[in-house]
Write an enzyme that holds these catalytic residues in place. Structure first.
Site, mmCIF file in Angstrom:
data_model
loop_
_atom_site.group_PDB
_atom_site.id
_atom_site.type_symbol
_atom_site.label_atom_id
_atom_site.label_comp_id
_atom_site.label_asym_id
_atom_site.label_seq_id
_atom_site.Cartn_x
_atom_site.Cartn_y
_atom_site.Cartn_z
ATOM 1 N N TYR A 1 2.717 -9.421 16.076
ATOM 2 C CA TYR A 1 3.203 -8.387 14.868
ATOM 3 C C TYR A 1 4.018 -6.678 15.728
ATOM 4 O O TYR A 1 4.907 -6.573 15.303
ATOM 5 C CB TYR A 1 2.165 -7.853 14.308
ATOM 6 N N GLN B 1 0.948 -0.859 -0.462
ATOM 7 C CA GLN B 1 0.068 0.217 -0.094
ATOM 8 C C GLN B 1 1.024 1.061 -0.347
ATOM 9 O O GLN B 1 0.786 2.036 -0.709
ATOM 10 C CB GLN B 1 -1.155 -0.112 0.919
ATOM 11 N N ASP C 1 1.124 1.681 15.344
ATOM 12 C CA ASP C 1 0.418 2.027 17.327
ATOM 13 C C ASP C 1 0.464 1.043 17.368
ATOM 14 O O ASP C 1 0.037 1.013 18.937
ATOM 15 C CB ASP C 1 -0.727 2.668 16.380
ATOM 16 N N ASP D 1 14.223 -9.968 -0.854
ATOM 17 C CA ASP D 1 13.804 -10.857 0.029
ATOM 18 C C ASP D 1 14.311 -10.425 1.572
ATOM 19 O O ASP D 1 15.037 -11.184 1.928
ATOM 20 C CB ASP D 1 13.349 -11.789 -0.291
ATOM 21 N N ALA E 1 7.116 -5.479 4.720
ATOM 22 C CA ALA E 1 6.797 -5.724 6.268
ATOM 23 C C ALA E 1 6.031 -6.484 6.035
ATOM 24 O O ALA E 1 5.715 -7.166 5.562
ATOM 25 C CB ALA E 1 5.625 -4.529 7.411
HETATM 26 N N1 LIG Z 1 -1.056 -2.159 7.307
HETATM 27 C C1 LIG Z 1 -1.554 -0.863 8.327
HETATM 28 O O1 LIG Z 1 -2.213 -0.826 8.383
HETATM 29 C C2 LIG Z 1 0.186 -0.688 8.945
HETATM 30 C C3 LIG Z 1 1.449 -0.587 8.579
HETATM 31 N N2 LIG Z 1 1.983 0.290 9.082
HETATM 32 C C4 LIG Z 1 3.554 0.058 8.934
HETATM 33 O O2 LIG Z 1 3.222 0.428 7.604
HETATM 34 C C5 LIG Z 1 4.168 -0.278 6.642
HETATM 35 C C6 LIG Z 1 3.737 -0.420 5.346
HETATM 36 O O3 LIG Z 1 2.822 -1.072 5.332
HETATM 37 P P1 LIG Z 1 0.784 -1.671 4.075
HETATM 38 O O4 LIG Z 1 2.214 -1.033 3.277
HETATM 39 O O5 LIG Z 1 0.519 -1.109 4.758
HETATM 40 O O6 LIG Z 1 2.155 -3.085 3.636
HETATM 41 P P2 LIG Z 1 1.617 -3.644 2.881
HETATM 42 O O7 LIG Z 1 0.999 -5.086 3.271
HETATM 43 O O8 LIG Z 1 0.062 -3.075 2.254
HETATM 44 O O9 LIG Z 1 2.526 -4.627 2.155
HETATM 45 C C7 LIG Z 1 3.945 -4.769 2.881
HETATM 46 C C8 LIG Z 1 5.066 -4.684 0.963
HETATM 47 O O10 LIG Z 1 5.785 -5.630 2.124
HETATM 48 C C9 LIG Z 1 5.978 -6.735 1.312
HETATM 49 N N3 LIG Z 1 6.951 -8.079 2.063
HETATM 50 C C10 LIG Z 1 6.279 -8.762 2.767
HETATM 51 N N4 LIG Z 1 6.993 -9.745 3.213
HETATM 52 C C11 LIG Z 1 8.314 -9.249 2.576
HETATM 53 C C12 LIG Z 1 9.980 -10.417 2.424
HETATM 54 N N5 LIG Z 1 9.840 -11.314 3.029
HETATM 55 N N6 LIG Z 1 10.570 -10.053 1.531
HETATM 56 C C13 LIG Z 1 10.497 -8.606 0.345
HETATM 57 N N7 LIG Z 1 9.154 -7.814 1.018
HETATM 58 C C14 LIG Z 1 8.024 -8.241 1.523
HETATM 59 C C15 LIG Z 1 4.962 -7.078 0.313
HETATM 60 O O11 LIG Z 1 5.191 -7.769 -0.472
HETATM 61 P P3 LIG Z 1 4.170 -8.983 -1.585
HETATM 62 O O12 LIG Z 1 3.567 -7.659 -2.672
HETATM 63 O O13 LIG Z 1 4.483 -9.355 -2.312
HETATM 64 O O14 LIG Z 1 3.266 -9.068 -0.613
HETATM 65 C C16 LIG Z 1 4.099 -5.716 0.426
HETATM 66 O O15 LIG Z 1 4.300 -5.312 -0.755
HETATM 67 C C17 LIG Z 1 5.600 -1.568 7.104
HETATM 68 O O16 LIG Z 1 6.331 -1.407 7.410
HETATM 69 C C18 LIG Z 1 3.917 -1.370 8.643
HETATM 70 O O17 LIG Z 1 4.142 -2.610 9.350
HETATM 71 C C19 LIG Z 1 2.182 0.535 10.438
HETATM 72 C C20 LIG Z 1 0.884 1.091 11.065
HETATM 73 C C21 LIG Z 1 -0.409 0.682 10.151
HETATM 74 C C1 LIG Z 2 -13.105 -7.846 9.385
HETATM 75 C C2 LIG Z 2 -13.945 -7.221 10.891
HETATM 76 C C3 LIG Z 2 -13.063 -6.947 11.952
HETATM 77 N N1 LIG Z 2 -12.494 -6.579 12.949
HETATM 78 C C4 LIG Z 2 -11.901 -5.574 14.174
HETATM 79 C C5 LIG Z 2 -11.119 -6.697 14.360
HETATM 80 C C6 LIG Z 2 -9.846 -5.450 14.745
HETATM 81 O O1 LIG Z 2 -9.976 -5.364 16.031
HETATM 82 C C7 LIG Z 2 -10.365 -4.143 13.847
HETATM 83 C C8 LIG Z 2 -9.505 -3.921 12.245
HETATM 84 O O2 LIG Z 2 -8.979 -4.903 11.636
HETATM 85 P P1 LIG Z 2 -7.956 -5.711 10.950
HETATM 86 O O3 LIG Z 2 -7.718 -7.088 10.669
HETATM 87 O O4 LIG Z 2 -8.758 -4.836 9.779
HETATM 88 O O5 LIG Z 2 -7.068 -4.096 11.182
HETATM 89 P P2 LIG Z 2 -5.692 -4.998 11.855
HETATM 90 O O6 LIG Z 2 -5.046 -5.960 11.023
HETATM 91 O O7 LIG Z 2 -5.249 -4.914 12.772
HETATM 92 O O8 LIG Z 2 -5.004 -3.978 11.519
HETATM 93 C C9 LIG Z 2 -3.679 -2.993 12.300
HETATM 94 O O9 LIG Z 2 -2.576 -3.445 10.924
HETATM 95 C C10 LIG Z 2 -1.600 -3.383 11.183
HETATM 96 C C11 LIG Z 2 -0.754 -4.012 9.645
HETATM 97 C C12 LIG Z 2 -1.366 -1.985 12.468
HETATM 98 O O10 LIG Z 2 -0.095 -1.871 12.219
HETATM 99 C C13 LIG Z 2 -2.036 -1.105 12.643
HETATM 100 O O11 LIG Z 2 -1.861 0.183 12.451
HETATM 101 C C14 LIG Z 2 -3.777 -1.777 12.219
HETATM 102 O O12 LIG Z 2 -4.141 -1.275 10.999
HETATM 103 O O13 LIG Z 2 -11.695 -4.191 13.358
HETATM 104 C C15 LIG Z 2 -14.810 -6.305 13.383
HETATM 105 O O14 LIG Z 2 -14.411 -5.942 14.498
HETATM 106 N N2 LIG Z 2 -15.431 -6.943 12.310
HETATM 107 C C16 LIG Z 2 -14.841 -6.943 11.515
HETATM 108 O O15 LIG Z 2 -16.364 -7.681 10.192
#
Ligand SMILES: NC(=O)C1=CN([C@@H]2O[C@H](COP(=O)(O)OP(=O)(O)OC[C@H]3O[C@@H](n4cnc5c(N)ncnc54)[C@H](OP(=O)(O)O)[C@@H]3O)[C@@H](O)[C@H]2O)C=CC1
Ligand SMILES: Cc1cn([C@H]2C[C@H](O)[C@@H](COP(=O)(O)OP(=O)(O)O[C@H]3O[C@@H](C)C(=O)[C@@H](O)[C@H]3O)O2)c(=O)[nH]c1=O
Ligand SMILES: [Mg+2]
Length: 306
Positions: free
Chosen positions: A129, A11, A106, A40, A64
């Site tokens: 995580y 993302q 967070d 990787d 990640a």
């Molecule tokens: N998503 C969230 O809600 C949150 C994310 N973050 C942090 O923000 C950052 C970006 O997250 P976001 O963009 O949402 O994550 P995504 O899950 O969308 O993307 C993660 C990327 O990491 C790649 N990846 C996973 N495993 C490996 C590996 N072994 N080697 C190389 N690449 C790999 C994935 O590859 P592939 O495309 O092949 O799956 C993907 O492109 C991360 O550090 C995450 O911890 C922080 C708070 C909230």
């Molecule tokens: C699908 C679903 C989830 N939930 C709840 C579960 C959880 O408490 C919350 C969010 O669920 P998700 O699994 O989408 O979110 P989650 O994977 O916990 O999201 C987190 O991802 C990682 C990578 C981060 O770093 C965090 O900042 C945060 O964004 O919503 C419901 O209550 N009802 C539902 O139908």
């Protein structure tokens, strides 16, 4: 300026490709790597070799392990990607004198209280995580490399897997939905994170003292329930095939919604340090969410005047 971006298809990685492009030359690698360059994160030696070969000025790690529930049963994989790999990136960045930009979450906090967390507040992750992400932060800090660690929350984008897409799917499939209403945070768009990163990097290049740990999240707060309500109302208004009425979206407590990983009640992040250091202003979370929703609707709903 030469940038190496890891995780270019996630993302955030996808938006960073756009936001970093005007700052210099950018090599964006995905998990599969390219030619003989491995990106990787489970392969520390190959990863280190990639950084040595390319010798970028700035390494940005958007890769990640982000499957929060799955991490509970895939600890080693989550640890390798979120904790060990950032350590490798940091020591390679240090040896070439480069800046490492990294993202955290967070979920490093225990979720107590209701005050937004500041960077120096005590951490206490509740799940695997969060623990692996915290170890990644520490590995970078202990390496002594120049770095920016940006902790963000509840990331979404119009593409890939995230809470917005899950809610849109469930709204079309089900007649009712239960959503957790006692976890507070700010949904933060990948676009905003990428743009703020680019602006922060520019200043870091000139002002060395701005390295360090920052909270980067949209302003305002939501619970997953109020966030879900916002998404589904917008979807209904736009003509998305929503099957449920507003009353059929029900607020529940975390205890009533069982998940493999425990999540923090208080995920609010205080962004004062980021805003004052880099002269930024974090917009309300609804602005970016509405933008992403519009993008999804424009791409996936038949257009009225087409
Ligand atoms: N998503 C969230 O809600 C949150 C994310 N973050 C942090 O923000 C950052 C970006 O997250 P976001 O963009 O949402 O994550 P995504 O899950 O969308 O993307 C993660 C990327 O990491 C790649 N990846 C996973 N495993 C490996 C590996 N072994 N080697 C190389 N690449 C790999 C994935 O590859 P592939 O495309 O092949 O799956 C993907 O492109 C991360 O550090 C995450 O911890 C922080 C708070 C909230
Ligand atoms: C699908 C679903 C989830 N939930 C709840 C579960 C959880 O408490 C919350 C969010 O669920 P998700 O699994 O989408 O979110 P989650 O994977 O916990 O999201 C987190 O991802 C990682 C990578 C981060 O770093 C965090 O900042 C945060 O964004 O919503 C419901 O209550 N009802 C539902 O139908
Ligand atoms: Mg998830």
């Amino acid at each position: 300026m030469h940038f190496l971006l890891l995780g270019g298809e996630g993302q955030l990685g996808w938006e960073l490709r756009r936001a970093l492009a005007p700052l210099g030359t950018l090599i964006a690698l995905t998990r599969r790597g390219e030619r003989d360059l491995s990106a990787d994160l489970t392969q520390p030696n190959a990863l280190a070799a990639t950084i040595r070969d390319l010798a970028p000025n700035i390494v940005i790690n958007a890769a990640a392990y982000t499957a929060v529930d799955r991490a509970e049963s895939e600890r080693e994989q989550a640890y390798a990607i979120n904790a060990a790999a950032p350590g490798v990136l940091a020591s390679e960045a240090k040896s070439i004198g480069g800046l490492l930009v990294h993202y955290s979450t967070d979920y490093v906090f225990d979720g107590s209280g209701d005050r937004p967390w500041q960077e120096d507040d005590p951490t206490g992750p509740l799940n695997v995580y969060g623990r692996t992400k915290l170890e990644g932060e520490r590995a970078i800090q202990e390496s002594g490399c120049r770095h920016l660690i940006l902790r963000t929350s509840w990331v979404y984008a119009a593409r890939r897997k995230n809470f917005i897409r899950t809610m849109l799917r469930l709204a079309a499939e089900r007649e009712s939905l239960q959503v957790v209403d006692d976890q507070y945070g700010a949904p933060t768009g990948a676009e905003l994170i990428a743009d703020a990163t680019a602006l922060a990097i520019r200043q870091c290049l000139t002002q060395q003292q701005e390295d360090g740990l920052y909270h980067l999240a949209a302003s305002g707060e939501a619970t997953w329930f109020t966030y879900a309500q916002h998404i589904i109302r917008a979807a209904r208004d736009a003509g998305w095939p929503v099957r449920m009425s507003d009353d059929a979206i029900r607020p529940v407590s975390s205890d009533a919604f069982q998940t493999a990983a425990k999540r923090p009640h208080n995920s609010r992040l205080d962004t004062t340090r980021l805003e004052s250091t880099f002269g930024l202003n974090m917009p309300d979370w609804r602005i970016g969410v509405d933008r992403a929703l519009n993008e999804i609707f424009a791409c996936e709903l038949p257009q009225k005047d087409a």
